[in-house]
Design a protein around this motif. Structure first.
Motif: not given
Lengths: 191, 419
Positions: B285, A98-99, A166-167, A78, B264-269, A174, B275-277, A85, A169-170, B261-262, B271-273, A121
């Motif tokens: 998670l 990122l990749f 991450f992908e 966790r 996608h991933l940064s948007a996903a992260i 949505r 949620e974490v906040r 993240m 869950l996101a 993809r880049h 969004l998740l962050l 955070l």
């Protein structure tokens, strides 16, 4: 199936690493990885018979899969998820690719910056000091997500497991949004 | 007016400088004289200032460089720029609209051929064929250039400064994809949606048919050959078009995918962050989704020095003597008695019924010790063939050493035995 043990040259090393909870990364353990790729079916069958589920990901990592967390892995996974993240968000803000995360150098200065940037955070998640971030990295190094190298860390291919999560869950968050771009699919079909 | 021969000779003489100036042309339109002199200084290191000035003047005289109107700046002769550019594959990406205009012209050309054949106007037929051929050649050239241009775009995107934000690095790629690949895909579509590829197929068929017609009508061989050559070029173009599109798409698609993809991933992260906040890490998670790995703890038994010490000690072990207290009392003095139980039993059988077993024993076997008498008593009341029942009254019997108060048993013969 018939498994010739004599052909599984690195069985002992592999089992030792995998059963200790570590991930095999093709970059770091390239000999082990090569052996694993060559004899993949045999290893998988052998470990399955012993009660271990060997997962081999073509992006260059392998591990023993389980759905039960021990208290140690539960906490670490966790916290590592959070750290990754934050790291990826920070790097995306810097315009990094990122990749190509395997090329990043995660040194003390970067950890300190992460700590400063996301302090609120992190403190909310009981990660009280920049040193705690380093401890997470050290633990992650022991299970093969990170590689410690000249006083800094590097991310290893196994980190893809988190990126996938991450992908995924996101996506679930949505899932009601607009469907994906069909134009590209049509284009790919055309070729 | 430029003299072509002297222009080419001058180009050869000043090629190194021209090459640099064309490269600069991507960033600026015209050049100051001083700027050009500095550039010449870098290219021709061993020349003196005067020689460079002379060289610049020569370039202006041979019209490699032309003064701009309304200023004293110099610009590259456009013919030279195009020629050098195409030699160096320095191209801007062609527009698919230009391709469309050419396609319209090819259509007109085909109609012209039909008309010419109908009217037996061989001169018009020739003109039409050359017109179509020219357009086809232009398109082929454009496709070739586009292919190089796309390659260059991909290279630039990959080699651009890594610190530059990815979105900016790849902007050109995304633009090229939208501006070039997508319209091209539409054009080359072999189905009803495309306009270019079906037209080429039709052009091929028409040219073949016309050539055949001409052969039947007995036209000149050179005219038939001309139509066939144009026909070949059409087939060439069909292949080349598909190949170019495929090549360009293969070059740009991975970059575009990577970019997507880049994102996608940064948007996903992000969004998740968020949620974490809002909800905290634990709830954002879910535990059952996080990556896990199996860890076995190994247990090792090893024989170390501690164990050896332990074994040493065990070897030299001597049991510690513990003195027990001496057994005292009469028990040890008590002599073992020989008791003929069978005889006593037979005696009892004869004496039945006995109202008080213990008194009877005390009476007849008084010479035995108390313990023996009591043992006999307990044994006899359990005999299977004799009924024993405790007396309702309590009696007190005094043996040798002890006195016992008990409901002594009354012994009788078994009822069924009597029967």
């Amino acid at each position: 199936m018939n498994i010739k043990l004599s052909e599984l040259g690195r069985l002992q090393d592999l089992f030792k690493k995998l059963s200790a909870g570590s991930h095999i990364n093709h970059q770091q353990d390239n000999e082990l990885w090569a052996d694993l790729e060559n004899q993949r079916d045999a290893y998988q069958a052998l470990f399955a018979a012993l009660g271990y589920e060997l997962t081999v990901d073509s992006r260059g990592f392998a591990y023993f899969n389980t759905d039960q967390a021990s208290s140690y892995t539960g906490k670490l996974t966790r916290r590592l998820a959070l750290l990754l993240m934050l790291l990826f968000e920070y790097q995306a803000d810097q315009g990094a690719h990122l990749f190509q995360f395997q090329q990043w150098r995660l040194d003390g200065a970067l950890l300190e910056k992460l700590w400063q940037t996301y302090r609120a955070l992190l403190e909310a998640e009981e990660i009280g000091t920049a040193l705690a971030l380093k401890e997470i990295c050290d633990s992650a190094t022991r299970v093969g997500f990170l590689l410690a190298e000249d006083g800094a860390y590097r991310l290893l291919p196994a980190v893809h497991r988190y990126l996938d999560l991450f992908e995924e869950l996101a996506k679930a968050e949505r899932h009601e949004e607009a469907p994906t771009d069909t134009e590209d699919d049509a284009l790919e079909d055309n070729l | 007016m430029i003299n072509p021969r002297s222009l080419i000779r001058a180009l050869d003489k000043h090629w190194e400088a021209i090459e640099r100036i064309v490269a600069l042309g991507q960033e600026q339109i015209a050049y100051e004289r001083d700027e050009l002199l500095a550039l010449l200084g870098k290219v021709y290191v061993h020349e003196s200032g005067e020689q460079r000035l002379e060289r610049l003047q020569q370039m202006v005289n041979t019209e490699l460089l032309i003064p701009m109107s309304h200023s004293n700046m110099l610009q590259l002769n456009d013919t030279v720029r195009q020629f050098v550019g195409s030699l160096l594959h320095e191209h801007e990406l062609g527009l698919s609209d230009i391709l469309k205009a050419r396609i319209v012209d090819i259509k007109d050309g085909l109609e012209q051929l039909h008309r010419a054949l109908d009217e037996h106007d061989m001169a018009a037929l020739q003109r039409g064929a050359v017109r179509i051929d020219n357009q086809l050649r232009q398109i082929l050239q454009q496709l070739d250039q586009d292919s190089h241009a796309i390659q260059a775009i991909a290279e630039r995107a990959k080699s651009a400064d890594e610190r530059m934000p990815l979105a900016r690095r790849y902007r050109e790629v995304l633009e090229a994809f939208d501006r070039y690949i997508l319209p091209m895909t539409d054009l080359m579509d072999t189905g009803a949606g495309g306009s270019f590829y079906p037209l080429l197929e039709e052009a091929g068929r028409t040219l073949d048919a016309l050539a055949q017609k001409l052969a039947v009508q007995g036209g000149l061989y050179s005219h038939q050959l001309m139509l066939r050559q144009v026909g070949f070029r059409v087939k060439d173009l069909r292949n080349k078009g598909r190949e170019t599109l495929k090549h360009c798409t293969n070059t740009l698609m991975p970059l575009r995918e990577e970019m997507r993809r880049h994102n996608h991933l940064s948007a996903a992260i992000a969004l998740l962050l968020g949620e974490v906040r809002k909800k905290g890490l634990r709830r954002a998670l879910p535990a059952d989704r996080l990556p896990l790995w199996r860890k076995e703890r190994g247990f090792l038994v090893s024989i170390g020095p501690e164990l050896l010490t332990l074994m040493e000690q065990a070897r030299g072990y001597r049991a510690k003597g513990v003195e027990f207290p001496e057994a005292i009392g009469e028990a040890s003095d008590m002599p073992m008695e020989r008791v003929d139980e069978d005889a006593i039993r037979a005696h009892l059988q004869q004496a039945l019924p006995v109202t008080d077993l213990l008194s009877w024993l005390g009476e007849h076997y008084v010479h035995y010790q108390d313990v023996t008498v009591l043992r006999l008593y307990h044994k006899l009341i359990r005999l299977p063939d004799i009924d024993a029942a405790p007396n309702p009254e309590e009696t007190r019997i005094t043996l040798k050493r002890v006195a016992i108060r008990l409901h002594s048993h009354r012994m009788e013969t078994h009822e069924h035995q009597i029967k």
